[in-house]
Enzyme design. Structure first.
Site, PDB file in Angstrom:
ATOM      1  N   TYR A 188      22.485 -19.951 -29.160  1.00 48.71           N
ATOM      2  CA  TYR A 188      22.452 -21.401 -29.004  1.00 48.71           C
ATOM      3  C   TYR A 188      21.447 -21.755 -27.922  1.00 48.71           C
ATOM      4  CZ  TYR A 188      24.055 -26.160 -27.832  1.00 48.71           C
ATOM      5  OH  TYR A 188      24.128 -27.511 -27.582  1.00 48.71           O
ATOM      6  N   ASP A 230      16.149 -17.444 -22.629  1.00 46.74           N
ATOM      7  CA  ASP A 230      17.084 -18.541 -22.367  1.00 46.74           C
ATOM      8  C   ASP A 230      18.236 -17.982 -21.535  1.00 46.74           C
ATOM      9  OD1 ASP A 230      18.895 -20.550 -22.235  1.00 46.74           O
ATOM     10  OD2 ASP A 230      18.888 -21.029 -24.382  1.00 46.74           O
ATOM     11  N   LYS A 248      23.321 -24.580 -16.153  1.00 46.91           N
ATOM     12  CA  LYS A 248      24.677 -24.152 -15.737  1.00 46.91           C
ATOM     13  C   LYS A 248      24.768 -23.776 -14.252  1.00 46.91           C
ATOM     14  CE  LYS A 248      26.271 -23.674 -20.389  1.00 46.91           C
ATOM     15  NZ  LYS A 248      25.522 -23.249 -21.559  1.00 46.91           N
TER      16      LYS A 248
HETATM   17  C1  LIG Z   1      24.685 -24.137 -22.509  1.00 51.00           C
HETATM   18  C2  LIG Z   1      23.453 -23.582 -23.057  1.00 51.00           C
HETATM   19  C3  LIG Z   1      22.340 -24.382 -23.371  1.00 51.00           C
HETATM   20  C4  LIG Z   1      22.389 -25.881 -23.303  1.00 51.00           C
HETATM   21  O1  LIG Z   1      22.610 -26.354 -22.034  1.00 51.00           O
HETATM   22  P1  LIG Z   1      23.190 -27.863 -21.864  1.00 51.00           P
HETATM   23  O2  LIG Z   1      23.173 -28.050 -20.378  1.00 51.00           O
HETATM   24  O3  LIG Z   1      24.536 -27.850 -22.461  1.00 51.00           O
HETATM   25  O4  LIG Z   1      22.248 -28.760 -22.558  1.00 51.00           O
HETATM   26  C5  LIG Z   1      21.177 -23.770 -23.783  1.00 51.00           C
HETATM   27  N1  LIG Z   1      21.101 -22.441 -23.900  1.00 51.00           N
HETATM   28  C6  LIG Z   1      22.147 -21.629 -23.614  1.00 51.00           C
HETATM   29  C7  LIG Z   1      21.982 -20.160 -23.748  1.00 51.00           C
HETATM   30  C8  LIG Z   1      23.353 -22.177 -23.209  1.00 51.00           C
HETATM   31  O5  LIG Z   1      24.386 -21.361 -22.983  1.00 51.00           O
END
Ligand SMILES: *Cc1c(COP(=O)(O)O)cnc(C)c1O
Length: 436
Positions: free
Chosen positions: A146, A240, A268
């Site tokens: 994701y 990511d 995060k």
């Molecule tokens: C949570 C997450 C996102 C998106 O971050 P948001 O702050 O919710 O927009 C993107 N990539 C990864 C791997 C994530 O865990």
């Protein structure tokens, strides 16, 4: 309606009127486990308390950010200090430089950072940058990973979508995803096949340790092979690390596997509970971004002073605590607790973990990609989830989400966790009997 969730139920019903499903992010709905979401009143340290006053050991931690526990004294102090100076300036302030330096020091492949307001924003900006830098349009992502909810990345995108069984999303035009190619996690040939067929690939984006189909680790030399494959063709590797960053060391998961990414995406943990995202890379790449270069990307609240103060104080405290050995030990302990409880009750469970990320899959298959993750028994997970709630454990309401450990967990928390998991596995065993 159960008496002990009375206030949550009431708020849920009120929430349905002016909020969509009474939540502001679909992962917070309890759709995949059945029942209605809890409303939270407050949190402190390793615990979270719902509207009815029920207390839980928190393994959600706001889906990762609260890595040193809720309302840490030092973070609270830093936030209050920043609050007294102003909430947003529309101009640069010193803390942005400070947080940028902490991040660049922690990620050796990066020289410069651009702060944004979410992981989603970090990722779609990084993709724009990769396309500009390479002059190519296509990207490859992995099934089950994701990368936020931007149009081009809402394909085969893990937990939220997997849980809700939405294949992508309505409202995303085919145009928007026509440059997004899908490969299989831990399958280098699936990447090679795309590279053989397409000349115009700008970047491959990956969660170096996946956390959005449950925790899935890269196997063997998968990341190294990926990197050398891309390097030979001038294709950028985007790590990511929005979830995996700062989980197993003070820095990136990808460093752990000794692979150098071209662009890193963060979120995060770096906001300590406030909306902060970031993308970072070496000078050559970041100098493409406005105002230095032709890639436009902006944000009214980007680098917000309160959020920066929360991020800096969280990261400094994390660095001081250096809880990574404890994370490993505690995750190992939790793995053993889950595994023993499952074995005792004759339930097939596989536990995957990395640093402070861990989760059990109700399957007997080795979980190495999205397909194997999906062999999990989500009904069993639902039973498990609700008994944990009854026992005072808050875990993500989805089979396909990682649980997170905070450094605030105590010995007492673990003893309670063990009891709760034993009870929950018993319930799962009873449930399995009733359906057989
Ligand atoms: C949570 C997450 C996102 C998106 O971050 P948001 O702050 O919710 O927009 C993107 N990539 C990864 C791997 C994530 O865990």
């Amino acid at each position: 309606m159960e008496q002990r969730f009375k206030k949550s139920e009431k708020l849920y019903n009120e929430g349905l009127v002016h909020l969509v499903g009474a939540v502001n992010s679909p992962v917070r709905a309890f759709k995949s486990v059945g029942g209605n979401p809890l409303f939270i009143k407050k949190a402190k340290g390793s615990k979270i308390i719902d509207a009815d006053g029920n207390k839980y050991i928190d393994y959600v931690l706001s889906y990762g950010p609260m890595i040193i526990g809720h309302r840490h004294k030092k973070v609270q102090k830093a936030i209050l200090k920043a609050l007294k100076k102003g909430y947003s300036f529309g101009a640069s302030s010193a803390d942005e430089i400070k947080l940028a330096k902490i991040i660049c020091d922690a990620f050796p492949s990066t020289d410069k950072v651009r702060f944004v307001n979410s992981g989603t924003e970090a990722v779609f900006s990084a993709i724009r940058l990769a396309r500009a830098f390479t002059g190519k349009d296509k990207i490859i992502k992995f099934a089950g990973c994701y990368h936020g909810h931007s149009d081009a990345l809402l394909v085969a995108a893990g937990s939220g979508l997997a849980t809700l069984s939405i294949p992508g999303s309505k409202g995303v035009p085919e145009e928007a995803v026509k440059n997004t190619l899908i490969a299989e996690y831990n399958n280098i040939d699936s990447v090679k096949q795309h590279l053989d067929k397409h000349q115009d690939i700008a970047a491959v984006i990956i969660e170096p340790v996946a956390g959005n189909m449950g925790v899935v680790l890269p196997e063997g030399d998968f990341l190294k092979e990926l990197k050398s494959l891309l390097q030979s063709k001038g294709i950028l590797l985007i790590a990511d690390e929005v979830m995996s960053g700062f989980r197993s060391k003070f820095g990136g998961a990808i460093d752990f596997f000794e692979v150098e990414p071209d662009i890193v995406c963060l979120g995060k943990v770096i906001g300590g509970g406030f909306p902060v995202g970031a993308y970072a890379a070496r000078n050559e790449i970041m100098e493409m971004v406005a105002p230095l270069g032709p890639v436009y990307q902006a944000g009214t609240l980007s680098g917000n002073p309160i959020a920066m103060a929360a991020g800096i104080s969280t990261l400094l405290e994390l660095k001081r605590q250096n809880p990574y050995e404890d994370f490993n030990k505690n995750a190992e302990r939790l793995e053993r607790i889950i595994f023993n409880a499952a074995t005792e009750n004759n339930i097939d469970v596989v536990v995957n973990r990395f640093g402070s990320m861990i989760n059990p899959f109700f399957t007997k298959e080795n979980v190495i990609d999205f397909k194997s993750a999906q062999t999990s028994d989500t009904e069993a997970f639902g039973v498990f989830f609700w008994e944990l709630i009854q026992q005072g454990l808050f875990i993500p309401p989805s089979q396909y989400e990682s649980w997170f450990l905070s450094s605030a967990l105590s010995e007492e928390d673990f003893e309670k966790t063990e009891k709760a998991i034993n009870a929950a596995m018993k319930k799962v065993a009873e449930f399995k009997k009733t359906i057989n």
